[in-house]
Motif scaffolding. Sequence first.
Motif, PDB file in Angstrom:
ATOM      1  N   ILE A 168       0.676  -5.908   3.246  1.00 56.88           N
ATOM      2  CA  ILE A 168       2.058  -6.252   2.915  1.00 56.88           C
ATOM      3  C   ILE A 168       2.498  -7.488   3.692  1.00 56.88           C
ATOM      4  O   ILE A 168       3.168  -8.380   3.154  1.00 56.88           O
ATOM      5  CB  ILE A 168       3.001  -5.063   3.194  1.00 56.88           C
ATOM      6  N   ARG A 169       2.103  -7.580   4.955  1.00 54.20           N
ATOM      7  CA  ARG A 169       2.433  -8.764   5.749  1.00 54.20           C
ATOM      8  C   ARG A 169       1.765 -10.011   5.177  1.00 54.20           C
ATOM      9  O   ARG A 169       2.364 -11.085   5.132  1.00 54.20           O
ATOM     10  CB  ARG A 169       1.994  -8.553   7.203  1.00 54.20           C
ATOM     11  N   TRP A 170       0.505  -9.858   4.765  1.00 54.99           N
ATOM     12  CA  TRP A 170      -0.202 -10.986   4.159  1.00 54.99           C
ATOM     13  C   TRP A 170       0.502 -11.440   2.881  1.00 54.99           C
ATOM     14  O   TRP A 170       0.676 -12.634   2.649  1.00 54.99           O
ATOM     15  CB  TRP A 170      -1.646 -10.589   3.850  1.00 54.99           C
ATOM     16  N   MET A 171       0.930 -10.471   2.062  1.00 53.24           N
ATOM     17  CA  MET A 171       1.636 -10.822   0.834  1.00 53.24           C
ATOM     18  C   MET A 171       2.966 -11.506   1.137  1.00 53.24           C
ATOM     19  O   MET A 171       3.386 -12.413   0.420  1.00 53.24           O
ATOM     20  CB  MET A 171       1.856  -9.576  -0.030  1.00 53.24           C
ATOM     21  N   SER A 172       3.632 -11.104   2.201  1.00 47.94           N
ATOM     22  CA  SER A 172       4.890 -11.738   2.604  1.00 47.94           C
ATOM     23  C   SER A 172       4.671 -13.207   2.931  1.00 47.94           C
ATOM     24  O   SER A 172       5.462 -14.072   2.532  1.00 47.94           O
ATOM     25  CB  SER A 172       5.480 -10.998   3.803  1.00 47.94           C
ATOM     26  N   ASP A 173       3.580 -13.505   3.660  1.00 48.80           N
ATOM     27  CA  ASP A 173       3.260 -14.906   3.950  1.00 48.80           C
ATOM     28  C   ASP A 173       2.982 -15.679   2.660  1.00 48.80           C
ATOM     29  O   ASP A 173       3.374 -16.842   2.523  1.00 48.80           O
ATOM     30  CB  ASP A 173       2.042 -14.985   4.869  1.00 48.80           C
ATOM     31  N   HIS A 174       2.303 -15.023   1.727  1.00 48.21           N
ATOM     32  CA  HIS A 174       2.001 -15.654   0.441  1.00 48.21           C
ATOM     33  C   HIS A 174       3.294 -15.976  -0.315  1.00 48.21           C
ATOM     34  O   HIS A 174       3.439 -17.071  -0.878  1.00 48.21           O
ATOM     35  CB  HIS A 174       1.114 -14.723  -0.387  1.00 48.21           C
ATOM     36  N   PHE A 175       4.246 -15.042  -0.323  1.00 49.79           N
ATOM     37  CA  PHE A 175       5.537 -15.291  -0.967  1.00 49.79           C
ATOM     38  C   PHE A 175       6.248 -16.472  -0.319  1.00 49.79           C
ATOM     39  O   PHE A 175       6.877 -17.291  -0.994  1.00 49.79           O
ATOM     40  CB  PHE A 175       6.435 -14.053  -0.886  1.00 49.79           C
ATOM     41  N   ARG A 176       6.160 -16.559   1.006  1.00 49.75           N
ATOM     42  CA  ARG A 176       6.813 -17.661   1.710  1.00 49.75           C
ATOM     43  C   ARG A 176       6.228 -18.993   1.281  1.00 49.75           C
ATOM     44  O   ARG A 176       6.962 -19.973   1.059  1.00 49.75           O
ATOM     45  CB  ARG A 176       6.682 -17.479   3.229  1.00 49.75           C
TER      46      ARG A 176
END
Length: 227
Positions: free
Chosen positions: A115-123
Motif C-alpha cells: 500500500i505504501r508503494w502504491m501511494s508513492d506511485h500515485f504521487r
Amino acid sequence: MQNLSSSLWALLNESVTAKKVKRDSYLFKQGEEASFMYIIRSGKFQVAKVDKDGKELTLRICKKDDIVGELILFKDNPTYFFTVKCLQDGEVGVIRREEFESKLGQNNEMALEFIRWMSDHFRRTQTKFRDLVLNGKKGAIYSILIRLANSYGKQTKDGILIDVPFSNKELANFCGVTRESVNRILQEMRSENLLSVEGKKIVIHDLEKLKIMNNCEDCPPEICSID
C-alpha cells in the motif's frame, strides 16, 4: 524491484508465470476486464491513457522490474485504467489478481508495504498531471525533459545527455500537445542554448536553469521520473 523489500519481491514471485511479449502487441487495453498484473522482466512498455478519439497521453515508460496493472487490486469487477503497449520485445511475469490479493490478505506487513508503494506511485502520477495541467505547453515539455534527464540522463562535457532516443511525436504524446508545438518549443530552447539535439537524443545544457524556469519543486528523482 523499485522500493520493495526482498520479502515482498519473493511474495510477488511466488505467483508469477512467464510470458513472452512481442513489439507492438498489448499487455492490456484501457477498459478491458482486469484479472492480471505484470512484472516487467525485459523489454520496454508504454503506459498510456487514451481518450475517446484515440489520442494517447503517455504516462510511463516501463522497464525491467517495473509493475503494471497494480491499480486493479482490491476492487470489485475491476477494469484496466490504462493501456500498456510493448515497445521492445520482452518478457513479463504474470500475476493473477485474486491469488496475490489472497496472499496479501494473509500477511499484514506485506500488505502495508505494498500500500505504501502504491501511494508513492500515485504521487508520481499526480505530479505528472499537475505539471501538464498547471504549467502550459512549455511547462509540460520542460517537465518531461527534466523527468527524462532523471531517468535516462548521463553527464557529459556538454551537459546531461538523455541517452534514449525519442521522436518529437513521442515527446508530444508525453505532454498531451501536438508535434508541431514540440517542434516549435524545442527550436526556441535550442536558440536559447538550453539544449541541443544529436540524432534523436537530447542534451540538456543547463538542467538547473530548466528547473527554475519550470518552478520546479525539486522533488526527489524517484518521484520526478518518467517511469
